[in-house]
Design a protein around this motif. Structure first.
Motif, PDB file in Angstrom:
ATOM      1  N   ASP A  64       7.766 -29.914  29.282  1.00  0.00           N
ATOM      2  CA  ASP A  64       8.045 -28.485  29.480  1.00  0.00           C
ATOM      3  C   ASP A  64       7.871 -27.752  28.150  1.00  0.00           C
ATOM      4  O   ASP A  64       8.501 -28.104  27.151  1.00  0.00           O
ATOM      5  CB  ASP A  64       9.479 -28.343  29.997  1.00  0.00           C
ATOM      6  N   PRO A  65       7.017 -26.714  28.099  1.00  0.00           N
ATOM      7  CA  PRO A  65       6.769 -25.992  26.843  1.00  0.00           C
ATOM      8  C   PRO A  65       8.043 -25.435  26.200  1.00  0.00           C
ATOM      9  O   PRO A  65       8.152 -25.394  24.973  1.00  0.00           O
ATOM     10  CB  PRO A  65       5.818 -24.873  27.250  1.00  0.00           C
ATOM     11  N   LYS A  66       8.988 -25.022  27.002  1.00  0.00           N
ATOM     12  CA  LYS A  66      10.241 -24.499  26.444  1.00  0.00           C
ATOM     13  C   LYS A  66      10.994 -25.594  25.701  1.00  0.00           C
ATOM     14  O   LYS A  66      11.496 -25.373  24.594  1.00  0.00           O
ATOM     15  CB  LYS A  66      11.117 -23.895  27.547  1.00  0.00           C
ATOM     16  N   LEU A  67      11.057 -26.790  26.278  1.00  0.00           N
ATOM     17  CA  LEU A  67      11.728 -27.904  25.610  1.00  0.00           C
ATOM     18  C   LEU A  67      10.992 -28.277  24.323  1.00  0.00           C
ATOM     19  O   LEU A  67      11.607 -28.546  23.295  1.00  0.00           O
ATOM     20  CB  LEU A  67      11.816 -29.117  26.543  1.00  0.00           C
ATOM     21  N   ARG A  68       9.671 -28.278  24.391  1.00  0.00           N
ATOM     22  CA  ARG A  68       8.850 -28.592  23.225  1.00  0.00           C
ATOM     23  C   ARG A  68       9.136 -27.604  22.082  1.00  0.00           C
ATOM     24  O   ARG A  68       9.369 -28.001  20.945  1.00  0.00           O
ATOM     25  CB  ARG A  68       7.369 -28.551  23.623  1.00  0.00           C
ATOM     26  N   GLU A  69       9.166 -26.325  22.394  1.00  0.00           N
ATOM     27  CA  GLU A  69       9.386 -25.317  21.349  1.00  0.00           C
ATOM     28  C   GLU A  69      10.821 -25.342  20.830  1.00  0.00           C
ATOM     29  O   GLU A  69      11.050 -25.145  19.637  1.00  0.00           O
ATOM     30  CB  GLU A  69       8.999 -23.930  21.856  1.00  0.00           C
ATOM     31  N   ALA A  94       6.967 -19.272  13.157  1.00  0.00           N
ATOM     32  CA  ALA A  94       5.813 -19.422  14.051  1.00  0.00           C
ATOM     33  C   ALA A  94       6.234 -19.966  15.413  1.00  0.00           C
ATOM     34  O   ALA A  94       5.746 -19.502  16.459  1.00  0.00           O
ATOM     35  CB  ALA A  94       4.773 -20.340  13.409  1.00  0.00           C
ATOM     36  N   HIS A  95       7.143 -20.918  15.416  1.00  0.00           N
ATOM     37  CA  HIS A  95       7.531 -21.528  16.685  1.00  0.00           C
ATOM     38  C   HIS A  95       8.607 -20.743  17.418  1.00  0.00           C
ATOM     39  O   HIS A  95       8.780 -20.943  18.632  1.00  0.00           O
ATOM     40  CB  HIS A  95       7.856 -23.008  16.493  1.00  0.00           C
ATOM     41  N   LYS A  96       9.281 -19.849  16.760  1.00  0.00           N
ATOM     42  CA  LYS A  96      10.149 -18.920  17.487  1.00  0.00           C
ATOM     43  C   LYS A  96       9.285 -17.996  18.342  1.00  0.00           C
ATOM     44  O   LYS A  96       9.625 -17.698  19.492  1.00  0.00           O
ATOM     45  CB  LYS A  96      11.005 -18.106  16.517  1.00  0.00           C
ATOM     46  N   ILE A  97       8.160 -17.561  17.790  1.00  0.00           N
ATOM     47  CA  ILE A  97       7.230 -16.712  18.548  1.00  0.00           C
ATOM     48  C   ILE A  97       6.673 -17.490  19.737  1.00  0.00           C
ATOM     49  O   ILE A  97       6.678 -17.008  20.872  1.00  0.00           O
ATOM     50  CB  ILE A  97       6.103 -16.195  17.627  1.00  0.00           C
ATOM     51  N   ALA A  98       6.198 -18.706  19.476  1.00  0.00           N
ATOM     52  CA  ALA A  98       5.683 -19.550  20.563  1.00  0.00           C
ATOM     53  C   ALA A  98       6.784 -19.861  21.566  1.00  0.00           C
ATOM     54  O   ALA A  98       6.538 -19.904  22.783  1.00  0.00           O
ATOM     55  CB  ALA A  98       5.096 -20.837  19.990  1.00  0.00           C
ATOM     56  N   GLY A  99       7.990 -20.081  21.079  1.00  0.00           N
ATOM     57  CA  GLY A  99       9.118 -20.362  21.955  1.00  0.00           C
ATOM     58  C   GLY A  99       9.425 -19.204  22.886  1.00  0.00           C
ATOM     59  O   GLY A  99       9.682 -19.410  24.078  1.00  0.00           O
ATOM     60  N   ARG A 100       9.390 -18.001  22.352  1.00  0.00           N
ATOM     61  CA  ARG A 100       9.644 -16.828  23.207  1.00  0.00           C
ATOM     62  C   ARG A 100       8.601 -16.752  24.319  1.00  0.00           C
ATOM     63  O   ARG A 100       8.921 -16.426  25.460  1.00  0.00           O
ATOM     64  CB  ARG A 100       9.649 -15.555  22.364  1.00  0.00           C
ATOM     65  N   ARG A 101       7.344 -17.066  23.986  1.00  0.00           N
ATOM     66  CA  ARG A 101       6.288 -17.072  25.011  1.00  0.00           C
ATOM     67  C   ARG A 101       6.566 -18.138  26.079  1.00  0.00           C
ATOM     68  O   ARG A 101       6.156 -17.997  27.226  1.00  0.00           O
ATOM     69  CB  ARG A 101       4.913 -17.303  24.384  1.00  0.00           C
ATOM     70  N   ALA A 102       7.253 -19.217  25.678  1.00  0.00           N
ATOM     71  CA  ALA A 102       7.556 -20.320  26.604  1.00  0.00           C
ATOM     72  C   ALA A 102       8.891 -20.119  27.329  1.00  0.00           C
ATOM     73  O   ALA A 102       9.285 -20.977  28.122  1.00  0.00           O
ATOM     74  CB  ALA A 102       7.568 -21.642  25.837  1.00  0.00           C
ATOM     75  N   GLY A 103       9.600 -19.034  27.032  1.00  0.00           N
ATOM     76  CA  GLY A 103      10.845 -18.755  27.737  1.00  0.00           C
ATOM     77  C   GLY A 103      12.115 -18.934  26.933  1.00  0.00           C
ATOM     78  O   GLY A 103      13.215 -18.772  27.467  1.00  0.00           O
ATOM     79  N   VAL A 104      12.006 -19.278  25.654  1.00  0.00           N
ATOM     80  CA  VAL A 104      13.190 -19.378  24.796  1.00  0.00           C
ATOM     81  C   VAL A 104      13.718 -17.960  24.573  1.00  0.00           C
ATOM     82  O   VAL A 104      12.953 -17.047  24.254  1.00  0.00           O
ATOM     83  CB  VAL A 104      12.854 -20.067  23.458  1.00  0.00           C
ATOM     84  N   THR A 105      15.016 -17.785  24.739  1.00  0.00           N
ATOM     85  CA  THR A 105      15.616 -16.452  24.594  1.00  0.00           C
ATOM     86  C   THR A 105      16.025 -16.191  23.148  1.00  0.00           C
ATOM     87  O   THR A 105      16.191 -17.120  22.352  1.00  0.00           O
ATOM     88  CB  THR A 105      16.855 -16.306  25.491  1.00  0.00           C
ATOM     89  N   ASP A 106      16.209 -14.921  22.832  1.00  0.00           N
ATOM     90  CA  ASP A 106      16.704 -14.554  21.499  1.00  0.00           C
ATOM     91  C   ASP A 106      18.077 -15.175  21.257  1.00  0.00           C
ATOM     92  O   ASP A 106      18.368 -15.619  20.139  1.00  0.00           O
ATOM     93  CB  ASP A 106      16.777 -13.030  21.346  1.00  0.00           C
TER      94      ASP A 106
END
Length: 172
Positions: free
Chosen positions: A60-65, A83-95
């Motif tokens: 799962d991309p969210k878990l990866r990020e 860089a990975h906070k940006i990628a994480g947000r794209r994958a569904g990681v919340t602020d």
């Protein structure tokens, strides 16, 4: 200030020009990390292929990020973390998840699975080992393929963290 000069299009040799052309973003920009790593075009080329593969697996991309950001946070690598906070947000990681990653165990922002992945990333980053308890929990919740990919992602995060911290890569 970076410890080595950045390789730009203007000062690149033929091998370096080739790899820089491949790494040029849509904006025309090349990340500072790649400009430093370009001093060794053959290792950069091999890494890019490996990195793209590692970041596009079945996990799962969210878990990866989340795992990547956690390792970067532990290693205090703002370059990779940003860089990975940006990628994480794209994958569904919340602020909220990004803000609370330092105390994820007590946070209500994470699911039990996300907390397990963060515990794994933390343990692997700090000790280069995995406890039997965490591995057994991972086996109950992820496929063997996903566990391997998670391990690789944490390893890649630690590699890039150490590269950027050692080289003192400037923010892009």
């Amino acid at each position: 200030m970076a410890r080595l000069p950045y390789v730009d299009k203007e000062n690149a040799g033929p091998e370096q020009e080739k790899i820089l052309a491949q790494l040029t973003q849509k904006s025309g920009k090349i990340a500072n990390m790649w400009k430093l790593w370009c001093h060794s075009p053959q290792t950069l080329e091999a890494f890019i292929t490996f990195y793209k593969t590692a970041m596009k697996g079945s996990l799962d991309p969210k878990l990866r990020e989340l795992a990547y950001v956690k390792a970067s946070s532990i290693n205090d690598c703002a370059y990779c973390g940003d860089a990975h906070k940006i990628a994480g947000r794209r994958a569904g990681v919340t602020d909220q998840q990004i803000d609370e990653i330092g105390h994820f165990a007590e946070s209500s922002a994470y699911s039990p699975m996300e907390k397990l992945v963060l515990r794994y990333a933390e343990e692997l980053t700090r000790t280069a080992r995995t406890s039997d308890v965490i591995m057994e929990e991972l086996k109950k919740n992820l496929s063997e393929k996903d566990i391997v990919e998670l391990n690789v992602v944490v390893g890649v995060a630690n590699l890039t963290n150490r590269f950027n911290m050692s080289m003192m890569t400037d923010p892009d």
